[in-house]
Each structure stands twice: as C-alpha cells, then as structure tokens.
Write a protein that holds these residues in place. Structure first.
Motif, PDB file in Angstrom:
ATOM      1  N   VAL A  69       9.588 -37.013 -72.690  1.00 23.17           N
ATOM      2  CA  VAL A  69       8.740 -38.162 -73.020  1.00 23.17           C
ATOM      3  C   VAL A  69       8.293 -38.826 -71.720  1.00 23.17           C
ATOM      4  O   VAL A  69       9.099 -39.069 -70.828  1.00 23.17           O
ATOM      5  CB  VAL A  69       9.487 -39.196 -73.899  1.00 23.17           C
ATOM      6  N   ALA A  70       6.996 -39.137 -71.628  1.00 24.65           N
ATOM      7  CA  ALA A  70       6.425 -39.728 -70.415  1.00 24.65           C
ATOM      8  C   ALA A  70       6.885 -41.172 -70.236  1.00 24.65           C
ATOM      9  O   ALA A  70       7.248 -41.857 -71.201  1.00 24.65           O
ATOM     10  CB  ALA A  70       4.903 -39.675 -70.481  1.00 24.65           C
ATOM     11  N   GLN A  71       6.857 -41.653 -68.987  1.00 22.57           N
ATOM     12  CA  GLN A  71       7.213 -43.036 -68.689  1.00 22.57           C
ATOM     13  C   GLN A  71       6.437 -44.025 -69.549  1.00 22.57           C
ATOM     14  O   GLN A  71       6.961 -45.058 -69.964  1.00 22.57           O
ATOM     15  CB  GLN A  71       6.946 -43.355 -67.211  1.00 22.57           C
ATOM     16  N   ARG A  72       5.195 -43.707 -69.805  1.00 26.52           N
ATOM     17  CA  ARG A  72       4.305 -44.585 -70.572  1.00 26.52           C
ATOM     18  C   ARG A  72       4.890 -44.952 -71.925  1.00 26.52           C
ATOM     19  O   ARG A  72       4.671 -46.054 -72.438  1.00 26.52           O
ATOM     20  CB  ARG A  72       2.963 -43.866 -70.749  1.00 26.52           C
ATOM     21  N   TYR A  73       5.657 -44.021 -72.529  1.00 21.95           N
ATOM     22  CA  TYR A  73       6.108 -44.199 -73.895  1.00 21.95           C
ATOM     23  C   TYR A  73       7.634 -44.357 -74.013  1.00 21.95           C
ATOM     24  O   TYR A  73       8.215 -44.015 -75.049  1.00 21.95           O
ATOM     25  CB  TYR A  73       5.626 -43.030 -74.758  1.00 21.95           C
ATOM     26  N   VAL A  74       8.257 -44.870 -72.970  1.00 24.53           N
ATOM     27  CA  VAL A  74       9.683 -45.192 -73.013  1.00 24.53           C
ATOM     28  C   VAL A  74       9.821 -46.681 -72.717  1.00 24.53           C
ATOM     29  O   VAL A  74       9.372 -47.155 -71.675  1.00 24.53           O
ATOM     30  CB  VAL A  74      10.478 -44.367 -71.985  1.00 24.53           C
ATOM     31  N   ILE A  75      10.426 -47.424 -73.645  1.00 24.38           N
ATOM     32  CA  ILE A  75      10.544 -48.876 -73.496  1.00 24.38           C
ATOM     33  C   ILE A  75      11.976 -49.319 -73.762  1.00 24.38           C
ATOM     34  O   ILE A  75      12.801 -48.554 -74.269  1.00 24.38           O
ATOM     35  CB  ILE A  75       9.589 -49.626 -74.455  1.00 24.38           C
ATOM     36  N   GLN A  76      12.256 -50.566 -73.399  1.00 30.57           N
ATOM     37  CA  GLN A  76      13.576 -51.114 -73.637  1.00 30.57           C
ATOM     38  C   GLN A  76      13.874 -51.179 -75.137  1.00 30.57           C
ATOM     39  O   GLN A  76      12.979 -51.425 -75.945  1.00 30.57           O
ATOM     40  CB  GLN A  76      13.678 -52.533 -73.050  1.00 30.57           C
ATOM     41  N   ILE A  77      15.142 -50.979 -75.466  1.00 33.70           N
ATOM     42  CA  ILE A  77      15.550 -51.151 -76.850  1.00 33.70           C
ATOM     43  C   ILE A  77      15.422 -52.631 -77.194  1.00 33.70           C
ATOM     44  O   ILE A  77      15.768 -53.503 -76.400  1.00 33.70           O
ATOM     45  CB  ILE A  77      17.002 -50.654 -77.050  1.00 33.70           C
ATOM     46  N   LYS A  78      14.856 -52.915 -78.347  1.00 28.45           N
ATOM     47  CA  LYS A  78      14.636 -54.300 -78.725  1.00 28.45           C
ATOM     48  C   LYS A  78      15.108 -54.532 -80.145  1.00 28.45           C
ATOM     49  O   LYS A  78      14.568 -53.955 -81.105  1.00 28.45           O
ATOM     50  CB  LYS A  78      13.147 -54.658 -78.598  1.00 28.45           C
ATOM     51  N   GLU A  79      16.145 -55.351 -80.278  1.00 28.79           N
ATOM     52  CA  GLU A  79      16.664 -55.685 -81.592  1.00 28.79           C
ATOM     53  C   GLU A  79      15.904 -56.904 -82.116  1.00 28.79           C
ATOM     54  O   GLU A  79      15.761 -57.916 -81.430  1.00 28.79           O
ATOM     55  CB  GLU A  79      18.160 -55.989 -81.518  1.00 28.79           C
ATOM     56  N   VAL A  80      15.433 -56.823 -83.359  1.00 31.69           N
ATOM     57  CA  VAL A  80      14.670 -57.903 -83.971  1.00 31.69           C
ATOM     58  C   VAL A  80      15.341 -58.288 -85.274  1.00 31.69           C
ATOM     59  O   VAL A  80      15.749 -57.431 -86.066  1.00 31.69           O
ATOM     60  CB  VAL A  80      13.203 -57.484 -84.242  1.00 31.69           C
TER      61      VAL A  80
END
Length: 325
Positions: A310-321
């Motif tokens: 997976v490219a850097q563009r599509y890796v984000i921090q885990i976010k609990e909502v």
C-alpha cells in the motif's frame, strides 16, 4: 607521514551517482469524459500544456547537470584512492580535496534547486487538473470514470504525490508521510480524505471520498464517495474525516516520517476504495517503494491477510470514533 603502525588506516566511502532519472509521464492519471470536455473548452488547457513543457525542460536540465557533475565526482574518487593507497595526506592534497568537495556540495545544491522547481511545477499541474475537474462538475457534466480507470487513477495519484525535500535539519511538515495534520487543519475542496460513514445496515465503514465543502459554523464536511458505483454524498463531522498525506516522505532522508514496523494503521485495501485496520510489516526503503502491510482478517488462522503493498498516500493513523454521529 601518517602511515606508521600507530596511525589509523585510511578509509573512505566512495562518492556514487544514482541511476539516471526515469522518464516523466505527461498524463499523471486518466481523465474522465467530462474532464476531457472541460479541457477542450478551457483556456486552462494551454496553461496545462505549458506547465508540462516547463516540467519536461526542468527534468532535462536536471539530468544534464547530473551528467556534467560525474567527471568531478570521479576526480574526487581518484584523488581519494591515491591518498588511501599512499597512506599519506599532504597539505596540498588536503587543500585540493577540500576545494573539490566544496564544489561538489555547490553542484549538489544546484541540483536540489532544480528538483524543487520541478516539484513546484508538479503541484501547479495537479492544481490545474483539479480546476478542470471542477469546471466539468460546474458545467453539469457527470463524471464517468469506470472502475478500472478509477483504480488506475488512484494508483497514479499515489505514485505522483510530490516528494518532500527539505533543507538540512528541517523537519517534515504536517501531512508528509506519517506526520499527522495540525490540530485545526481543514481539508480543502476536492482533497481526497478518509471518511467514516454509516452503511445501509447500520455498519460503519472507512471509505475514500472527495471533499465538496466545509461548513465553518457546523464544523461539518460534505463529501462525495469516490466510488462511481456507490456515488453518494455524506455530511460528516470533522472527527469522521481524516485527511490523506499531501507529500511523500523520503525513507532515505526522513525515516522518522514513516510509520514504524508493527504500527497499527488504517490502509486502503488494494483494488478497493475502503480503508481497513492493518499492521505495518515492512517499511519502504526507497522513495518509489510502498509499505508492506498485514490486514486484519479473521478468515486466516493468524488473524491477518498475506502481505500486501500500500502506497504512503493511502496509509493513515488509526482513528477511533465514538458511535455518536
């Protein structure tokens, strides 16, 4: 004389030149039918072509500068080899080597300046293409991007995401690689974002979407699902929207701007427009490489999928909502 038994051995790292620059792609991602129509009718079409020519000229100028600097780098290596073999560093050679390295540093700085100009031009090209898409939407033309073309567009968007190049000692800015956004950051219109939306059966899913607007009074976004087959508009609070990286981090220069091995993240599952929880299994080592991740998957014995890229563009921090919308 410095070649006595008590003197340290002469050692050095050879000055090397990386491979030649790859050819640039004039079309970073497929255009939809409506965008092609807007481009044909827009005065910005010429501006786009002009910027592409500037970029092409800059790349050629950069490659020429790199080629012109090779003989000087070879001279540095030759003199260094001579000093190592003789195990003797004379005042004359020391002065000469110092001057040669100073020139090499100056040459490198000129190359960096050209790279920054090229990256700035890439930004301009991307902005013009955004404007063309907006013109197509405003003119009432419906975007018609087939799924195969959409997947190719997402891939090319990731591959052409500008690489951040800072000055010596400068820290990567927010939204460069794994660097989080500033606390009050608001994504811009037409930016791609990850959004937590409620499905028809009440389940929550993280999807890839495009920002339509942001209401500063209600602090809510309007976003469009990027998937043509699920084309829906959602109104979401800020906590349900997370911006994607705007720049790639260079693993060789700024490894601190990458997620460490073992980090739990949200990543876009290949060939889909949905984000799922994953674990970083291997980091990219070059600017052109992607993360290797393991997606959570209960259908496998160990609870994780086989390694996927997976490219850097599509890796984000885990976010609990929270469940509250």
């Amino acid at each position: 004389m410095r070649g006595s038994e008590s003197s340290p051995s002469f050692r050095r790292d050879q000055v090397l030149r990386l491979d030649p620059l790859p050819p640039i792609s004039v079309t970073p991602y497929p255009l939809s039918t409506s965008t092609e129509m807007a481009m044909a009718m827009s005065s910005e079409a010429q501006a786009l072509q002009d910027r592409v020519k500037v970029l092409s000229d800059l790349v050629r100028e950069l490659q020429k500068a790199r080629d012109d600097n090779i003989p000087h780098m070879n001279s540095i290596n030759a003199l260094s080899d001579k000093i190592v073999n003789e195990e003797k560093l004379t005042v004359s050679n020391r002065t000469k080597l110092k001057m040669m390295y100073e020139k090499a540093v100056g040459d490198a700085e000129k190359e960096v300046a050209l790279v920054k100009k090229a990256l700035a031009t890439v930004y301009q090209i991307r902005n013009i293409r955004h404007e063309l898409r907006i013109q197509a939407k405003n003119s009432g033309n419906k975007e018609t991007i087939r799924r195969g073309a959409l997947m190719k567009m997402l891939l090319n968007c990731a591959q052409t995401l500008p690489l951040w190049i800072g000055n010596t000692g400068e820290k990567p800015p927010p939204l460069c690689g794994a660097v989080p956004p500033e606390q009050n950051y608001v994504a811009k219109v037409n930016d791609m974002v990850a959004c937590l939306v409620r499905g028809s059966e009440g389940e929550d899913n993280w999807i890839l979407a495009e920002v339509v607007s942001y209401n500063t009074t209600t602090n809510k976004y309007e976003v469009d699902d990027i998937d043509e087959e699920q084309k829906e508009r959602h109104t979401l609070s800020r906590r349900r929207v997370y911006p994607l990286p705007l720049m790639r981090a260079n693993p060789e220069v700024n490894p601190e701007a990458l997620y460490p091995k073992g980090s739990i993240v949200m990543a876009l599952y290949p060939q889909t427009t949905c984000f799922y929880k994953a674990v970083i299994n291997r980091l990219p080592t070059l600017t052109t490489e992607e993360y290797e991740v393991l997606f959570e998957d209960p259908t496998y014995a160990d609870g994780f999928s086989p390694p996927l890229m997976v490219a850097q563009r599509y890796v984000i921090q885990i976010k609990e909502v929270s469940k509250k919308k």
